[in-house]
Design an enzyme around this catalytic site. Sequence first.
Site, short mmCIF file in Angstrom:
data_model
loop_
_atom_site.label_atom_id
_atom_site.label_comp_id
_atom_site.label_asym_id
_atom_site.label_seq_id
_atom_site.Cartn_x
_atom_site.Cartn_y
_atom_site.Cartn_z
CB CYS A 132 -1.00 -0.09 1.06
SG CYS A 132 -2.26 1.36 1.04
CG HIS A 185 -3.99 -3.47 3.12
ND1 HIS A 185 -3.11 -2.78 4.22
CD2 HIS A 185 -4.49 -2.27 2.71
CE1 HIS A 185 -2.94 -1.70 4.09
NE2 HIS A 185 -4.00 -1.16 3.28
CD GLU A 200 -1.80 -6.01 5.71
OE1 GLU A 200 -1.55 -6.43 4.63
OE2 GLU A 200 -2.00 -4.80 5.97
#
Length: 509
Positions: A79, A167, A169
């Site tokens: 990002c 993202h 994660e």
Amino acid sequence: MHNNVLILDFGSQYTQLIARRVRELNIYCEIHPFNKIPEDLSGFKAVILSGSPFSVRADDAPHPDLSQIRKKLPVLAVCYGAQYLAHFNGGKVEASEIREYGRANLSVIKDDEMLFGDITENSQVWMSHSDTIKELPENGVRLASTPDVINAAYRIDGEETYAIQFHPEVYHSTDGKQLLENFLVKIAKVAQEWTPEAFVDMTVEDLKKQIGDDKVVLGLSGGVDSTVAAVLLHKAIGKNLYCIFVNNGLLRKNEFESVLDQYKHMGLNVRGVDASARFLEALAGISDPEGKRKAIGKTFIDVFDDEAHRIQDVKFLAQGTIYPDVIESVSVNGPSVTIKSHHNVGGLPAYMKLKVVEPLRMLFKDEVRRVGAELEIDKELLGRHPFPGPGLAIRILGDITPEKVRILQEVDAIFINGLKEWMLYDKVWQAGAILLPVNSVGVMGDERTYEKVVALRAVESTDGMTADWVNLPYDFLQKTSNTIINRVKGVNRVVYDISSKPPATIEWE
Ligand code: XMP
């Protein structure tokens, strides 16, 4: 630690989540603030640049010098990191015309690229940014796009530097873990050797070296962290570990006796100290929540200090500190505001001159539980809900009296035992009862009553930072309310708390 991964934090709310995902791959990693890149990078095998609430185009945004890292270690920029690499290396980052938040699907994937191995077209990813990469940096090669984001992923030719706009994660990026594994294992060739078993072996050896034949004192709380820390230390130094378990009179019903018993069965050298009277005396007449916390904190230190002094020649104080308490956070909105002062053993008087040992300081909570399982600690102990240090004192609104403690212990026990009987306990992150400082009118038989109101609270959460109330079955609530009102003298009304955090907090005080 070799086989270490460096996560450079630019202040994203998701940075800790990146670390947890990496650890789930059995790979060790550390979070460091973007402006404190470790000088010695020899133990690190790869670097991940986190997201950030800043725009790379802002003057006050994080702009670290990455020359120490790039072309020397494989880099995955997430990002903000991806925008940062583009912005300063001949690419173009601009405010995006359309909002790029939430779910998106990867439409064009270069699946012959290692980063996207085993990730298929249309894979769902999570976007959260207001700037967009209009042009790739020098030597940039596009790897994936979405319908709205043309440069969703790229790499830089001639180096092992990768960048993704989404993202990986977060849970909603369905192949996020696969992507991290592709980067760390296939590209950076980091060994997956961070297992609970390896952690236990390594830590026990380190503790032996660090402590030698000295004595260590540790305050047990009945919670997961202090218990796991104690068992690890016990494995390393045996009887030289002196545990102290203090009853502050504000624990759950029968908890002091039953937990003390469990500790003894585990072979720990533990001394139970019933200091209930001392705590209740210190709390008498105090209604202010912070005042209560301070009185409890101070009394705890006094009691612990008295007990520790009985042990001859103790050199170390052990604590169950875990990684989220240690990570130096990148300040985005200035110094963070203290909402509640959390009490722990950290404030022991300096004259005790004890060296501190913290065997869990690099672990996340879920890892502490896994290490606990590896150490064969009882499942029930490991699965216990968190319980605040000041205990029932912050669930009795207003001043504390022995009678109020008794009432709340009874109510709490009915609620918690009920959750266990109905197999709901493990579905809830934390639950408890709160004694309100109001009386309400009721009728029992032919008589009018004017008695206490209790609130029940059950929340789901992952770390207590945010939480939502749990939709407990009406049948269960009905049964629990009946039992409480029928059995606990002094209570004639039960309510259920349906507030999320934020804006409410989990505890009422
Ligand atoms: P709040 O009420 O801030 O609670 O939403 C978040 C988590 O922290 C616990 N908590 C405390 N723990 N000492 C503690 O050791 C405290 O003073 C304290 N206050 C809140 C709370 O139980 C929840 O798990």
